[in-house]
Design a protein around this motif. Structure first.
Motif, PDB file in Angstrom:
ATOM      1  N   ARG A 169       2.518   1.716  -3.498  1.00 54.28           N
ATOM      2  CA  ARG A 169       1.576   2.267  -4.476  1.00 54.28           C
ATOM      3  C   ARG A 169       1.300   3.738  -4.195  1.00 54.28           C
ATOM      4  O   ARG A 169       1.248   4.563  -5.111  1.00 54.28           O
ATOM      5  N   SER A 170       1.161   4.071  -2.913  1.00 55.64           N
ATOM      6  CA  SER A 170       0.896   5.464  -2.533  1.00 55.64           C
ATOM      7  C   SER A 170       2.059   6.378  -2.893  1.00 55.64           C
ATOM      8  O   SER A 170       1.851   7.548  -3.241  1.00 55.64           O
ATOM      9  N   GLU A 173       0.003  11.064 -11.057  1.00 54.20           N
ATOM     10  CA  GLU A 173      -0.901  12.207 -11.187  1.00 54.20           C
ATOM     11  C   GLU A 173      -0.200  13.356 -11.912  1.00 54.20           C
ATOM     12  O   GLU A 173      -0.780  14.004 -12.793  1.00 54.20           O
ATOM     13  N   GLU A 188      -4.458   5.557  -9.212  1.00 51.61           N
ATOM     14  CA  GLU A 188      -4.495   4.462  -8.229  1.00 51.61           C
ATOM     15  C   GLU A 188      -4.375   3.110  -8.940  1.00 51.61           C
ATOM     16  O   GLU A 188      -3.575   2.254  -8.552  1.00 51.61           O
ATOM     17  N   HIS A 189      -5.169   2.938  -9.974  1.00 48.59           N
ATOM     18  CA  HIS A 189      -5.133   1.689 -10.748  1.00 48.59           C
ATOM     19  C   HIS A 189      -3.779   1.521 -11.434  1.00 48.59           C
ATOM     20  O   HIS A 189      -3.214   0.421 -11.452  1.00 48.59           O
ATOM     21  N   LEU A 190      -3.266   2.613 -11.979  1.00 46.86           N
ATOM     22  CA  LEU A 190      -1.989   2.536 -12.685  1.00 46.86           C
ATOM     23  C   LEU A 190      -0.831   2.241 -11.732  1.00 46.86           C
ATOM     24  O   LEU A 190       0.107   1.513 -12.086  1.00 46.86           O
ATOM     25  N   ALA A 210      -1.060   0.368  -9.062  1.00 48.58           N
ATOM     26  CA  ALA A 210      -1.159  -1.072  -8.805  1.00 48.58           C
ATOM     27  C   ALA A 210      -0.616  -1.865  -9.988  1.00 48.58           C
ATOM     28  O   ALA A 210       0.097  -2.866  -9.815  1.00 48.58           O
ATOM     29  N   THR A 211      -0.919  -1.425 -11.204  1.00 48.32           N
ATOM     30  CA  THR A 211      -0.435  -2.104 -12.406  1.00 48.32           C
ATOM     31  C   THR A 211       1.086  -2.030 -12.489  1.00 48.32           C
ATOM     32  O   THR A 211       1.754  -3.022 -12.799  1.00 48.32           O
ATOM     33  N   THR A 222       0.837  -1.202   0.000  1.00 47.36           N
ATOM     34  CA  THR A 222       0.000   0.000   0.000  1.00 47.36           C
ATOM     35  C   THR A 222       0.875   1.256   0.000  1.00 47.36           C
ATOM     36  O   THR A 222       0.627   2.207  -0.749  1.00 47.36           O
ATOM     37  N   ARG A 261       1.743   7.103  -6.721  1.00 44.71           N
ATOM     38  CA  ARG A 261       0.542   7.787  -7.195  1.00 44.71           C
ATOM     39  C   ARG A 261       0.728   9.285  -7.494  1.00 44.71           C
ATOM     40  O   ARG A 261       0.317   9.746  -8.562  1.00 44.71           O
ATOM     41  N   THR A 281      -6.650   8.611 -17.239  1.00 44.97           N
ATOM     42  CA  THR A 281      -5.847   7.682 -16.441  1.00 44.97           C
ATOM     43  C   THR A 281      -6.250   7.734 -14.962  1.00 44.97           C
ATOM     44  O   THR A 281      -6.399   8.811 -14.388  1.00 44.97           O
ATOM     45  N   ASP A 282      -6.405   6.566 -14.372  1.00 47.69           N
ATOM     46  CA  ASP A 282      -6.673   6.440 -12.932  1.00 47.69           C
ATOM     47  C   ASP A 282      -5.339   6.151 -12.245  1.00 47.69           C
ATOM     48  O   ASP A 282      -4.825   5.031 -12.332  1.00 47.69           O
TER      49      ASP A 282
END
Length: 197
Positions: free
Chosen positions: A131-132, A139, A154-156, A158-159, A128, A135, A151-152
């Motif tokens: 990923r944070s 952005e 958060e999702h990106l 994780a990917t 977590t 992010r 583009t999201d």
């Protein structure tokens, strides 16, 4: 007889070095009080003052691994956006002997973490946080037009973490097929595909 407080503090660094040596040589599968004691040239009874149970030894080893990972040299963050994302992901890959050793230890810890709810929660927390940390840079890449407007982040994030850790595992198991230049090329291709999508 337990060590005196001053001795205890002075010895803790020796213990940590020995734990790391065992982890680097044998992974978590070989991490035992006996192995750490042998690395230090002391009795297992002496180590029981530091680690009264195997769980305490494992917790210390994971804390040590996390602090060494956090304290390792990192690439400069060159510019906002994808350039910084690239630098952060390169820092994860096993591109040097030290990075390879650290990744081998991390991967060897997964089995233990999957079998213990507390360790699993700690590992989930690490992912977590990773990923944070990505992010805001994703952005920024979106704001700069390096990524599509829809583009999201958060999702990106994780990917990107999933891609990078998949590459870590492949490079550890097949280093001849995934040397440094191949890993970097695959990461650059992945980032280029994000920008083009």
């Amino acid at each position: 007889m337990p060590p005196a407080p001053g001795d205890h503090d002075a010895r803790r660094e020796d213990v940590s070095r020995a734990v790391w040596q065992v982890l680097a040589d044998k992974g978590f599968g070989g991490l035992t009080l006996r192995a750490v004691a042998a690395a230090m040239g002391v009795s297992t009874g002496m180590l029981m003052h530091y680690f009264p149970a195997k769980r305490a030894l494992i917790t210390h080893a994971l804390d040590l691994l996390e602090s060494r990972t956090a304290g390792r040299p990192r690439r400069e963050r060159p510019a906002p956006g994808l350039a910084t994302v690239r630098a952060m992901l390169l820092d994860i890959l096993p591109l040097t002997p030290g990075d390879t050793a650290r990744n081998r230890v991390w991967v060897s810890s997964w089995d233990l973490s999957l079998a213990d709810d507390g360790l699993a929660a700690q590992q989930a927390g690490r992912y977590t946080r990773l990923r944070s940390s990505l992010r805001p840079h994703l952005e920024a890449a979106r704001e700069l037009g390096e990524l599509p407007a829809h583009t999201d982040p958060e999702h990106l994030a994780a990917t990107a973490v999933a891609f990078t850790h998949g590459l870590v595992v492949q490079a550890l198991f097949d280093p001849a097929r995934f040397p440094e230049d191949a890993q970097v090329a695959l990461l650059d291709g992945f980032l280029a595909s994000l920008a083009a999508s």
